[in-house]
Design a protein around this motif. Structure first.
Motif, PDB file in Angstrom:
ATOM      1  N   GLY A 108       0.808  -1.219   0.000  1.00 19.50           N
ATOM      2  CA  GLY A 108       0.000   0.000   0.000  1.00 19.50           C
ATOM      3  C   GLY A 108       0.837   1.263   0.000  1.00 19.50           C
ATOM      4  N   SER A 109       2.143   1.139   0.291  1.00 17.54           N
ATOM      5  CA  SER A 109       2.991   2.343   0.292  1.00 17.54           C
ATOM      6  C   SER A 109       3.282   2.765  -1.148  1.00 17.54           C
ATOM      7  N   ALA A 110       3.764   4.011  -1.283  1.00 13.25           N
ATOM      8  CA  ALA A 110       4.033   4.542  -2.625  1.00 13.25           C
ATOM      9  C   ALA A 110       5.123   3.731  -3.327  1.00 13.25           C
ATOM     10  N   LEU A 111       6.148   3.345  -2.565  1.00 15.15           N
ATOM     11  CA  LEU A 111       7.242   2.570  -3.173  1.00 15.15           C
ATOM     12  C   LEU A 111       6.738   1.204  -3.634  1.00 15.15           C
ATOM     13  N   TRP A 112       5.912   0.598  -2.822  1.00 18.74           N
ATOM     14  CA  TRP A 112       5.316  -0.701  -3.184  1.00 18.74           C
ATOM     15  C   TRP A 112       4.501  -0.560  -4.463  1.00 18.74           C
ATOM     16  N   TRP A 113       3.737   0.554  -4.527  1.00 18.03           N
ATOM     17  CA  TRP A 113       2.882   0.791  -5.707  1.00 18.03           C
ATOM     18  C   TRP A 113       3.757   0.955  -6.958  1.00 18.03           C
ATOM     19  N   LEU A 114       4.836   1.731  -6.813  1.00 16.47           N
ATOM     20  CA  LEU A 114       5.741   1.939  -7.965  1.00 16.47           C
ATOM     21  C   LEU A 114       6.341   0.611  -8.414  1.00 16.47           C
ATOM     22  N   TYR A 115       6.721  -0.210  -7.438  1.00 15.68           N
ATOM     23  CA  TYR A 115       7.343  -1.501  -7.761  1.00 15.68           C
ATOM     24  C   TYR A 115       6.343  -2.425  -8.453  1.00 15.68           C
ATOM     25  N   GLN A 116       5.142  -2.515  -7.900  1.00 16.40           N
ATOM     26  CA  GLN A 116       4.140  -3.440  -8.432  1.00 16.40           C
ATOM     27  C   GLN A 116       3.594  -3.012  -9.788  1.00 16.40           C
ATOM     28  N   PHE A 117       3.325  -1.724  -9.928  1.00 15.91           N
ATOM     29  CA  PHE A 117       2.555  -1.283 -11.100  1.00 15.91           C
ATOM     30  C   PHE A 117       3.362  -0.500 -12.129  1.00 15.91           C
ATOM     31  N   ALA A 118       4.619  -0.221 -11.831  1.00 11.48           N
ATOM     32  CA  ALA A 118       5.452   0.439 -12.852  1.00 11.48           C
ATOM     33  C   ALA A 118       6.676  -0.425 -13.164  1.00 11.48           C
ATOM     34  N   TYR A 119       7.417  -0.776 -12.119  1.00  9.69           N
ATOM     35  CA  TYR A 119       8.677  -1.485 -12.339  1.00  9.69           C
ATOM     36  C   TYR A 119       8.468  -2.919 -12.830  1.00  9.69           C
ATOM     37  N   GLN A 120       7.606  -3.663 -12.134  1.00  8.71           N
ATOM     38  CA  GLN A 120       7.379  -5.077 -12.493  1.00  8.71           C
ATOM     39  C   GLN A 120       6.900  -5.239 -13.936  1.00  8.71           C
ATOM     40  N   PRO A 121       5.886  -4.478 -14.384  1.00  6.09           N
ATOM     41  CA  PRO A 121       5.451  -4.643 -15.781  1.00  6.09           C
ATOM     42  C   PRO A 121       6.561  -4.326 -16.780  1.00  6.09           C
ATOM     43  N   LEU A 122       7.396  -3.321 -16.457  1.00  2.71           N
ATOM     44  CA  LEU A 122       8.489  -2.975 -17.378  1.00  2.71           C
ATOM     45  C   LEU A 122       9.504  -4.112 -17.466  1.00  2.71           C
ATOM     46  N   ILE A 123       9.844  -4.684 -16.314  1.00  2.00           N
ATOM     47  CA  ILE A 123      10.794  -5.807 -16.280  1.00  2.00           C
ATOM     48  C   ILE A 123      10.206  -7.001 -17.040  1.00  2.00           C
ATOM     49  N   GLY A 124       8.922  -7.257 -16.793  1.00  2.00           N
ATOM     50  CA  GLY A 124       8.250  -8.373 -17.465  1.00  2.00           C
ATOM     51  C   GLY A 124       8.272  -8.200 -18.982  1.00  2.00           C
ATOM     52  N   THR A 125       8.094  -6.962 -19.421  1.00  2.39           N
ATOM     53  CA  THR A 125       8.100  -6.680 -20.871  1.00  2.39           C
ATOM     54  C   THR A 125       9.463  -6.983 -21.464  1.00  2.39           C
ATOM     55  N   MET A 126      10.527  -6.532 -20.768  1.00  2.65           N
ATOM     56  CA  MET A 126      11.879  -6.781 -21.284  1.00  2.65           C
ATOM     57  C   MET A 126      12.171  -8.280 -21.334  1.00  2.65           C
ATOM     58  N   PHE A 127      11.744  -8.976 -20.283  1.00  6.36           N
ATOM     59  CA  PHE A 127      12.020 -10.413 -20.219  1.00  6.36           C
ATOM     60  C   PHE A 127      11.255 -11.158 -21.311  1.00  6.36           C
ATOM     61  N   ALA A 128      10.032 -10.676 -21.592  1.00  4.88           N
ATOM     62  CA  ALA A 128       9.210 -11.340 -22.611  1.00  4.88           C
ATOM     63  C   ALA A 128       9.845 -11.243 -23.993  1.00  4.88           C
ATOM     64  N   LEU A 129      10.637 -10.178 -24.208  1.00 11.40           N
ATOM     65  CA  LEU A 129      11.303 -10.024 -25.510  1.00 11.40           C
ATOM     66  C   LEU A 129      12.226 -11.200 -25.804  1.00 11.40           C
ATOM     67  N   LEU A 130      12.690 -11.837 -24.742  1.00 14.54           N
ATOM     68  CA  LEU A 130      13.635 -12.941 -24.873  1.00 14.54           C
ATOM     69  C   LEU A 130      13.074 -14.051 -25.774  1.00 14.54           C
ATOM     70  N   ALA A 131      11.784 -14.284 -25.689  1.00 17.40           N
ATOM     71  CA  ALA A 131      11.166 -15.346 -26.490  1.00 17.40           C
ATOM     72  C   ALA A 131      11.396 -15.097 -27.979  1.00 17.40           C
ATOM     73  N   PHE A 132      11.255 -13.835 -28.404  1.00 27.79           N
ATOM     74  CA  PHE A 132      11.436 -13.509 -29.826  1.00 27.79           C
ATOM     75  C   PHE A 132      12.907 -13.642 -30.220  1.00 27.79           C
ATOM     76  N   TYR A 133      13.801 -13.230 -29.296  1.00 30.96           N
ATOM     77  CA  TYR A 133      15.229 -13.340 -29.602  1.00 30.96           C
ATOM     78  C   TYR A 133      15.659 -14.806 -29.678  1.00 30.96           C
ATOM     79  N   VAL A 134      15.088 -15.659 -28.846  1.00 26.92           N
ATOM     80  CA  VAL A 134      15.401 -17.097 -28.905  1.00 26.92           C
ATOM     81  C   VAL A 134      14.992 -17.645 -30.261  1.00 26.92           C
ATOM     82  N   ALA A 135      13.812 -17.236 -30.738  1.00 27.22           N
ATOM     83  CA  ALA A 135      13.327 -17.727 -32.035  1.00 27.22           C
ATOM     84  C   ALA A 135      14.261 -17.298 -33.162  1.00 27.22           C
ATOM     85  N   SER A 136      14.663 -16.007 -33.155  1.00 24.96           N
ATOM     86  CA  SER A 136      15.509 -15.528 -34.259  1.00 24.96           C
ATOM     87  C   SER A 136      16.899 -16.173 -34.195  1.00 24.96           C
TER      88      SER A 136
END
Lengths: 231, 404
Positions: A108-136
């Motif tokens: 519920g704290s601001a830092l927790w909110w930033l981590y959950q709803f800003a940082y985590q999705p960004l990290i997840g997006t970068m990691f998801a790119l790996l699937a396309f790089y593995v294919a190529s």
């Protein structure tokens, strides 16, 4: 002289302590002490790193260099995260008399909110790119250009198929006595025998390389990582 | 009517009696049998701070009995005079061993083990007859063979270093990836684009990062000689500091100290994928002509190498992470495999004392190969001659004592 010799002496003494602590049980505590000192140094260096990050991006923004907008976003994010983390914005302590006593990452704290709803999705997006790089990368690596590449392609085909239901189903008619000839059986042999043998050979080489490099560092034979001796 | 009711009541009384008697017998009032034969001895190869306990299970500790009579064991410790009695650990049923790792060196202790039953029923404790002290060992005997192997390998490295220093030359096979560094720096100069050097994700306490920084020293010197710019984004502050010192020293050694720009060696972030995001953005925008990846890499290895491949950079990689090597091999022009990363600094420097260390590593490989062959032969003999126990014993000693 001091610029590289003194750091090397620290490295050599610490390294010897670590080796001694490995073989002499009463010295095991020294290993933890050395680790604590490294953590202290790393924490101090973190301030240096933060200052460097700030200075680099400020320079870029003030000079309006290409991509300065990204720097502005980075600095803004950096400052906001630092402020909400340091001042524990939104943290509610269990004792109302000491609201600051709550954990800075409390739900519920601001830092927790930033981590959950800003940082985590960004990290997840970068990691998801790996699937396309593995294919190529796989597409390029598995082209049967020569004998070795063809063998690699064949092995990869068997392993991929052996890990799927299709592989099991295609060779389901093979009797149990010849299970090594099924796709899952061949996959197990490729991974357990050929792949493991290769991996272990590399690991032995790496371990010996680590030992030799550590020794060179301890003896001061290679001091490239310490810079020059000139003050 | 009354007589019928009396008969029914008598029958009910007769039928109920044995049931009540059975209930009384099953009530949890029986004492639980205690564990027995409690023995304590010093824990081997430690600093005198641990004692091993072993006991025989309580006869009531039987897994087939439902509900279980014994639900666990409680270990207590007190000083030899009975003072400072503390509960150490609650253990699951069926446990017969426990190591107390919180002893003070020199103190004599008494131990008790109690079987704990359901409903907080405890057995009588199994007690030690005599107090026990932890003994300090000054050498970890379980690591003797490891020490011997380390001494042999280090002795070979030092010995061969001295031999090569004395003027007896040594042959080092050509490593294509390291020979290509000069070509990569030359290409960057021709194209007017920077060289990108990535020293991995780990800090300076990782030996592969140190090896990477040693390679950076040589790459920076070649870049300085060719007047190519070199960019070193780091994800650890200490690595940034070390890289700055190293690159500055390389520029001084190349006779071009004025060309050194410490802004090109910067700290990005400690976070893995944030670092990767910065790097891929930089690659796509600046299109470096040569990319070097030397150090410890994880999942980001393929993202970096594929991005570098897509911009047409010459790529040379080396890592101590065996799991990442296939990705680098697939996407880079040259990959330093295994010990080649650690040999790179010696190879590039050409210094006799460093080249000698490579010869020492070869001796270590010969030792590893000898042990492998011995192990394979013993395992084969053991499976072919199962009745000959000597081979099985030798194999057991090799795997569990020498290579443990």
């Amino acid at each position: 002289m001091l610029k590289s010799t003194f750091p090397w002496l620290i490295v050599a003494v610490t390294g010897c302590v670590m080796i001694a602590a490995f073989f002499v049980p009463p010295l095991a505590e020294w290993k933890n002490e050395a680790g604590a000192w490294f953590e202290i140094l790393a924490a101090m260096a973190f301030v240096v790193g933060g200052a460097n990050l700030f200075a680099q991006h400020l320079k870029k923004i003030s000079a309006r260099r290409a991509g300065w907008g990204y720097s502005a976003v980075t600095l803004f994010s950096f400052v906001v995260t630092l402020v909400v983390g340091l001042f524990k914005v939104g943290v509610i302590g269990e004792d109302p008399n000491y609201p600051w006593a709550g954990h800075y990452q409390a739900e519920g704290s601001a830092l927790w909110w930033l981590y959950q709803f800003a940082y985590q999705p960004l990290i997840g997006t970068m990691f998801a790119l790996l699937a396309f790089y593995v294919a190529s990368a796989a597409f390029r690596a598995f082209r049967a250009k020569n004998t070795e590449a063809t063998m690699l392609l064949t092995a990869a085909f068997i392993v991929l198929l052996g890990r799927t239901y299709a592989g099991t189903w295609l060779t389901s008619a093979v009797p149990d006595d010849y299970s090594a000839l099924t796709f899952p059986g061949m996959t197990a042999i490729i991974l357990g025998v050929f792949n493991t043998a290769g991996q272990r050979a590399i690991m032995i080489g790496i371990a010996l390389g680590v030992a030799a490099t550590s020794l060179k560092v301890l003896l001061g034979v290679d001091r490239s990582y310490l810079g020059s001796d000139g003050d | 009517m009354i007589s019928v009711m009396a008969v029914v009541l008598c029958l009910l009384t007769l039928c109920t009696r044995p049931i009540l008697a059975q209930d009384t017998a099953a009530a949890p009032t029986d004492a639980i049998a205690p564990p027995s034969k409690l023995i304590a001895k010093d824990h081997d190869n430690d600093a005198g701070t641990a004692i091993d306990l072993e006991w025989t299970l309580s006869p009531d500790d039987q897994p087939q009995r439902k509900p279980r009579v014994v639900v666990g064991y409680q270990v207590f410790r007190s000083l030899a005079d009975g003072m400072e009695r503390v509960s150490l650990e609650s253990l699951t049923p069926g446990t017969v061993k426990f190591t107390d790792r919180s002893c003070k060196y020199g103190a004599a202790y008494l131990y008790e083990v109690v079987a704990v039953g359901s409903g907080n029923r405890d057995s009588e404790p199994a007690r030690l007859a005599q107090p026990v002290r932890a003994v300090r060992q000054w050498f970890d005997a379980s690591r003797v063979w490891f020490g011997v192997i380390v001494l042999i390998v280090c002795g070979c490295v030092i010995g061969f270093t001295e031999i090569v220093k004395a003027g007896r030359g040594t042959h080092v096979r050509a490593i294509a990836g390291l020979k290509a560094i000069e070509e990569a720096a030359g290409r960057a100069t021709e194209m007017g684009r920077p060289c990108l050097f990535v020293p991995g994700l780990r800090d300076m306490n990782e030996i592969s990062t140190v090896a990477g920084i040693n390679v950076l020293s040589h790459v920076a010197r070649i870049a300085a000689e060719y007047d190519a710019t070199i960019e070193v984004p780091t994800c650890r502050s200490l690595v940034m500091t070390a890289a700055r010192e190293t690159v500055q020293a390389a520029y001084i050694a190349a006779g071009r100290p004025e060309a050194f720009n410490d802004d090109r060696i910067s700290y990005i972030t400690d976070e893995q994928f944030a670092y990767v995001a910065w790097m891929t953005g930089y690659m796509v925008r600046e299109k470096p002509a040569a990319c070097f990846y030397m150090g410890t890499f994880f999942a980001e290895s393929l993202i970096l190498a594929e991005t570098g491949n897509s911009i047409g950079a010459i790529q040379i990689a080396g890592t101590s992470q065996a799991a990442q090597l296939p990705f680098f091999v697939a996407a880079c022009d040259y990959t330093l495999i295994g010990e080649e990363l650690f040999a790179a600094s010696a190879y590039l420097s050409g210094e006799p004392q460093q080249l000698g260390s490579l010869k020492g590593q070869d001796a270590g490989k010969a030792l590893a190969a000898a042990l492998l062959i011995a192990g394979c032969l013993l395992a084969t003999e053991t499976s072919l001659l199962p009745k000959t126990t000597q081979f099985a014993q030798a194999l057991d000693y090799l795997t569990n004592s020498i290579l443990r």
